[in-house]
Design a protein around this motif. Structure first.
Motif, PDB file in Angstrom:
ATOM      1  N   LEU A 150      40.818   3.678  36.735  1.00 49.03           N
ATOM      2  CA  LEU A 150      39.618   2.843  36.801  1.00 49.03           C
ATOM      3  C   LEU A 150      38.761   2.949  35.549  1.00 49.03           C
ATOM      4  CD1 LEU A 150      37.448   1.249  38.535  1.00 49.03           C
ATOM      5  CD2 LEU A 150      36.733   3.467  39.367  1.00 49.03           C
ATOM      6  N   GLN A 151      38.469   4.149  35.119  1.00 45.53           N
ATOM      7  CA  GLN A 151      37.545   4.379  33.999  1.00 45.53           C
ATOM      8  C   GLN A 151      38.117   3.990  32.643  1.00 45.53           C
ATOM      9  OE1 GLN A 151      38.874   6.877  35.896  1.00 45.53           O
ATOM     10  NE2 GLN A 151      40.327   7.683  34.416  1.00 45.53           N
ATOM     11  N   ASP A 152      39.414   3.694  32.581  1.00 39.73           N
ATOM     12  CA  ASP A 152      40.083   3.411  31.311  1.00 39.73           C
ATOM     13  C   ASP A 152      40.263   1.928  31.020  1.00 39.73           C
ATOM     14  OD1 ASP A 152      40.456   6.189  31.148  1.00 39.73           O
ATOM     15  OD2 ASP A 152      42.425   6.067  32.120  1.00 39.73           O
ATOM     16  N   ARG A 153      40.025   1.083  31.996  1.00 39.97           N
ATOM     17  CA  ARG A 153      40.468  -0.306  31.893  1.00 39.97           C
ATOM     18  C   ARG A 153      39.323  -1.310  31.884  1.00 39.97           C
ATOM     19  NH1 ARG A 153      45.693   0.188  35.920  1.00 39.97           N
ATOM     20  NH2 ARG A 153      46.967   1.356  34.439  1.00 39.97           N
ATOM     21  N   ALA A 154      39.143  -1.940  30.747  1.00 39.54           N
ATOM     22  CA  ALA A 154      38.103  -2.965  30.637  1.00 39.54           C
ATOM     23  C   ALA A 154      38.392  -4.138  31.564  1.00 39.54           C
ATOM     24  CB  ALA A 154      37.990  -3.445  29.188  1.00 39.54           C
ATOM     25  N   PHE A 155      39.669  -4.472  31.768  1.00 41.71           N
ATOM     26  CA  PHE A 155      39.998  -5.614  32.626  1.00 41.71           C
ATOM     27  C   PHE A 155      39.630  -5.359  34.089  1.00 41.71           C
ATOM     28  CE2 PHE A 155      44.056  -3.273  32.514  1.00 41.71           C
ATOM     29  CZ  PHE A 155      44.416  -3.234  33.852  1.00 41.71           C
ATOM     30  N   VAL A 156      39.372  -4.108  34.446  1.00 43.77           N
ATOM     31  CA  VAL A 156      38.869  -3.760  35.771  1.00 43.77           C
ATOM     32  C   VAL A 156      37.346  -3.614  35.735  1.00 43.77           C
ATOM     33  CG1 VAL A 156      38.842  -1.961  37.546  1.00 43.77           C
ATOM     34  CG2 VAL A 156      41.016  -2.650  36.504  1.00 43.77           C
ATOM     35  N   LEU A 157      36.844  -2.885  34.751  1.00 41.43           N
ATOM     36  CA  LEU A 157      35.409  -2.562  34.719  1.00 41.43           C
ATOM     37  C   LEU A 157      34.517  -3.761  34.400  1.00 41.43           C
ATOM     38  CD1 LEU A 157      35.507   0.953  33.016  1.00 41.43           C
ATOM     39  CD2 LEU A 157      34.956   0.435  35.414  1.00 41.43           C
ATOM     40  N   VAL A 158      34.967  -4.667  33.540  1.00 41.43           N
ATOM     41  CA  VAL A 158      34.117  -5.825  33.216  1.00 41.43           C
ATOM     42  C   VAL A 158      33.856  -6.666  34.466  1.00 41.43           C
ATOM     43  CG1 VAL A 158      33.949  -7.970  31.886  1.00 41.43           C
ATOM     44  CG2 VAL A 158      34.674  -5.865  30.747  1.00 41.43           C
ATOM     45  N   VAL A 168      28.851   4.594  41.929  1.00 39.96           N
ATOM     46  CA  VAL A 168      29.008   5.871  41.234  1.00 39.96           C
ATOM     47  C   VAL A 168      30.361   6.492  41.571  1.00 39.96           C
ATOM     48  CG1 VAL A 168      28.079   8.202  40.961  1.00 39.96           C
ATOM     49  CG2 VAL A 168      26.521   6.257  41.235  1.00 39.96           C
ATOM     50  N   HIS A 169      31.123   6.818  40.529  1.00 36.63           N
ATOM     51  CA  HIS A 169      32.401   7.502  40.711  1.00 36.63           C
ATOM     52  C   HIS A 169      32.125   8.880  41.314  1.00 36.63           C
ATOM     53  CE1 HIS A 169      36.262   9.332  39.882  1.00 36.63           C
ATOM     54  NE2 HIS A 169      36.724   8.163  39.457  1.00 36.63           N
ATOM     55  N   PRO A 170      32.751   9.204  42.455  1.00 39.47           N
ATOM     56  CA  PRO A 170      32.408  10.454  43.132  1.00 39.47           C
ATOM     57  C   PRO A 170      32.831  11.728  42.396  1.00 39.47           C
ATOM     58  CG  PRO A 170      34.226   9.349  44.250  1.00 39.47           C
ATOM     59  CD  PRO A 170      33.715   8.412  43.211  1.00 39.47           C
ATOM     60  N   ARG A 171      33.695  11.636  41.403  1.00 40.87           N
ATOM     61  CA  ARG A 171      34.119  12.832  40.668  1.00 40.87           C
ATOM     62  C   ARG A 171      33.439  12.958  39.307  1.00 40.87           C
ATOM     63  NH1 ARG A 171      35.225  16.997  42.498  1.00 40.87           N
ATOM     64  NH2 ARG A 171      36.719  17.625  40.941  1.00 40.87           N
ATOM     65  N   THR A 172      33.166  11.829  38.642  1.00 44.39           N
ATOM     66  CA  THR A 172      32.568  11.912  37.307  1.00 44.39           C
ATOM     67  C   THR A 172      31.049  11.772  37.343  1.00 44.39           C
ATOM     68  OG1 THR A 172      32.681   9.529  36.861  1.00 44.39           O
ATOM     69  CG2 THR A 172      34.639  10.859  36.310  1.00 44.39           C
ATOM     70  N   GLY A 173      30.527  11.167  38.418  1.00 45.21           N
ATOM     71  CA  GLY A 173      29.096  10.917  38.500  1.00 45.21           C
ATOM     72  C   GLY A 173      28.635   9.740  37.662  1.00 45.21           C
ATOM     73  N   LEU A 174      29.575   9.005  37.068  1.00 45.15           N
ATOM     74  CA  LEU A 174      29.228   7.862  36.220  1.00 45.15           C
ATOM     75  C   LEU A 174      29.242   6.572  37.026  1.00 45.15           C
ATOM     76  CD1 LEU A 174      31.389   8.691  33.067  1.00 45.15           C
ATOM     77  CD2 LEU A 174      28.930   9.064  33.377  1.00 45.15           C
ATOM     78  N   THR A 175      28.321   5.669  36.704  1.00 45.70           N
ATOM     79  CA  THR A 175      28.322   4.346  37.326  1.00 45.70           C
ATOM     80  C   THR A 175      29.359   3.471  36.648  1.00 45.70           C
ATOM     81  OG1 THR A 175      26.708   3.404  35.800  1.00 45.70           O
ATOM     82  CG2 THR A 175      25.832   4.506  37.787  1.00 45.70           C
ATOM     83  N   VAL A 176      29.666   2.338  37.281  1.00 48.30           N
ATOM     84  CA  VAL A 176      30.565   1.361  36.661  1.00 48.30           C
ATOM     85  C   VAL A 176      30.002   0.938  35.309  1.00 48.30           C
ATOM     86  CG1 VAL A 176      31.431  -1.015  36.846  1.00 48.30           C
ATOM     87  CG2 VAL A 176      31.572   0.532  38.819  1.00 48.30           C
ATOM     88  N   ALA A 177      28.704   0.674  35.239  1.00 48.19           N
ATOM     89  CA  ALA A 177      28.079   0.259  33.976  1.00 48.19           C
ATOM     90  C   ALA A 177      28.246   1.327  32.899  1.00 48.19           C
ATOM     91  CB  ALA A 177      26.608  -0.061  34.197  1.00 48.19           C
ATOM     92  N   GLU A 178      28.103   2.591  33.270  1.00 50.20           N
ATOM     93  CA  GLU A 178      28.252   3.683  32.293  1.00 50.20           C
ATOM     94  C   GLU A 178      29.707   3.832  31.841  1.00 50.20           C
ATOM     95  OE1 GLU A 178      24.577   6.592  33.690  1.00 50.20           O
ATOM     96  OE2 GLU A 178      26.498   6.687  34.775  1.00 50.20           O
ATOM     97  N   MET A 179      30.651   3.706  32.779  1.00 51.17           N
ATOM     98  CA  MET A 179      32.072   3.784  32.399  1.00 51.17           C
ATOM     99  C   MET A 179      32.440   2.645  31.461  1.00 51.17           C
ATOM    100  SD  MET A 179      34.077   5.065  35.843  1.00 51.17           S
ATOM    101  CE  MET A 179      33.194   4.085  37.067  1.00 51.17           C
ATOM    102  N   LEU A 180      31.916   1.452  31.754  1.00 51.85           N
ATOM    103  CA  LEU A 180      32.184   0.302  30.898  1.00 51.85           C
ATOM    104  C   LEU A 180      31.599   0.509  29.507  1.00 51.85           C
ATOM    105  CD1 LEU A 180      33.263  -2.560  30.468  1.00 51.85           C
ATOM    106  CD2 LEU A 180      31.155  -3.423  31.514  1.00 51.85           C
ATOM    107  N   ALA A 181      30.382   0.999  29.432  1.00 46.20           N
ATOM    108  CA  ALA A 181      29.731   1.225  28.138  1.00 46.20           C
ATOM    109  C   ALA A 181      30.474   2.261  27.299  1.00 46.20           C
ATOM    110  CB  ALA A 181      28.283   1.661  28.340  1.00 46.20           C
ATOM    111  N   ASP A 187      37.776  -3.374  23.344  1.00 47.67           N
ATOM    112  CA  ASP A 187      38.338  -3.518  24.687  1.00 47.67           C
ATOM    113  C   ASP A 187      37.450  -4.375  25.556  1.00 47.67           C
ATOM    114  OD1 ASP A 187      40.239  -1.738  23.722  1.00 47.67           O
ATOM    115  OD2 ASP A 187      39.836  -0.183  25.213  1.00 47.67           O
ATOM    116  N   ARG A 188      36.137  -4.145  25.506  1.00 42.34           N
ATOM    117  CA  ARG A 188      35.193  -4.937  26.307  1.00 42.34           C
ATOM    118  C   ARG A 188      35.188  -6.389  25.864  1.00 42.34           C
ATOM    119  NH1 ARG A 188      31.646  -0.440  24.997  1.00 42.34           N
ATOM    120  NH2 ARG A 188      30.377  -1.910  23.834  1.00 42.34           N
ATOM    121  N   ALA A 189      35.215  -6.611  24.552  1.00 39.40           N
ATOM    122  CA  ALA A 189      35.149  -7.972  24.015  1.00 39.40           C
ATOM    123  C   ALA A 189      36.400  -8.777  24.326  1.00 39.40           C
ATOM    124  CB  ALA A 189      34.925  -7.928  22.505  1.00 39.40           C
TER     125      ALA A 189
END
Length: 194
Positions: A150-158, A168-181, A187-189
């Motif tokens: 999940l955290q590696d793929r722009a085609f999922v996170l965008v 919030v990812h239950p193991r990393t504590g990061l939000t989707v927005a934070e993982m995407l950033a 990759d995002r573009a």
């Protein structure tokens, strides 16, 4: 007597396609797949915009159309039953599981079920931290949630950021927005709204 309050849970689902089905382009297939989710009794709360994304891995076929959806499920709904429903819908749209990361008429992945960690934290962390060269060679033999890539793929996170930026990812504590950033700008573009 007071009514018993039943808390719902949100399931996050990724959708993608890069092959036509019955003459319809991938975007139409995704629209029909979202409708099929509702017909299967899953409550669709939100659907992202559709995005054109480069095929993964690069050069493996036509570009994809990707989206994400948020489903509302009851607390008694388990991940296995959701996966069975997603696989049944994929089959209705001609999905064949012949090649990993191959071209697809429809791909639906359960990304997360609330804050569930399946089968356990150690297994999730092992798969999440798997080096890229091992990701190509190994395939999990059980459902792992949240999705380990999940955290590696722009085609999922965008697309997911369209509908669940604050999950919030239950193991990393990061939000989707934070993982995407945290992903490279290139990759995002590369993930462009249709």
């Amino acid at each position: 007597m007071f009514p018993l309050m039943v808390k719902s849970i949100h399931a996050l689902v990724a959708l993608g396609a890069n092959l036509p089905f019955e003459g319809d382009p991938p975007a139409v297939t995704l629209e029909r797949a979202v409708k099929a989710l509702s017909e299967e009794g899953l409550s669709v709360l939100a659907v992202s915009r559709f995005f054109a994304t480069p095929c993964f891995p690069a050069g493996a076929g036509p570009d994809y159309v990707n989206a994400a959806a948020v489903l509302e499920v009851g607390p008694e709904t388990d991940a296995t039953s959701i996966m069975a429903t997603l696989h049944r819908i994929e089959g209705q749209f001609g999905r064949k599981r012949e090649t990993r990361w191959g071209m697809r008429t429809l791909d639906m992945d359960l990304l997360a079920l609330g804050d569930s960690v399946l089968p356990d934290a150690a297994t999730l962390d092992d798969w999440r931290n798997l080096p890229p060269e091992m990701q190509i060679r190994r395939t999990p033999d059980q459902l792992i949630l949240p999705h380990p890539r999940l955290q590696d793929r722009a085609f999922v996170l965008v697309p997911l950021a369209d509908v669940a930026p604050d999950w919030v990812h239950p193991r990393t504590g990061l939000t989707v927005a934070e993982m995407l950033a945290a992903l490279p700008e290139a990759d995002r573009a590369a993930v462009r709204p249709l």
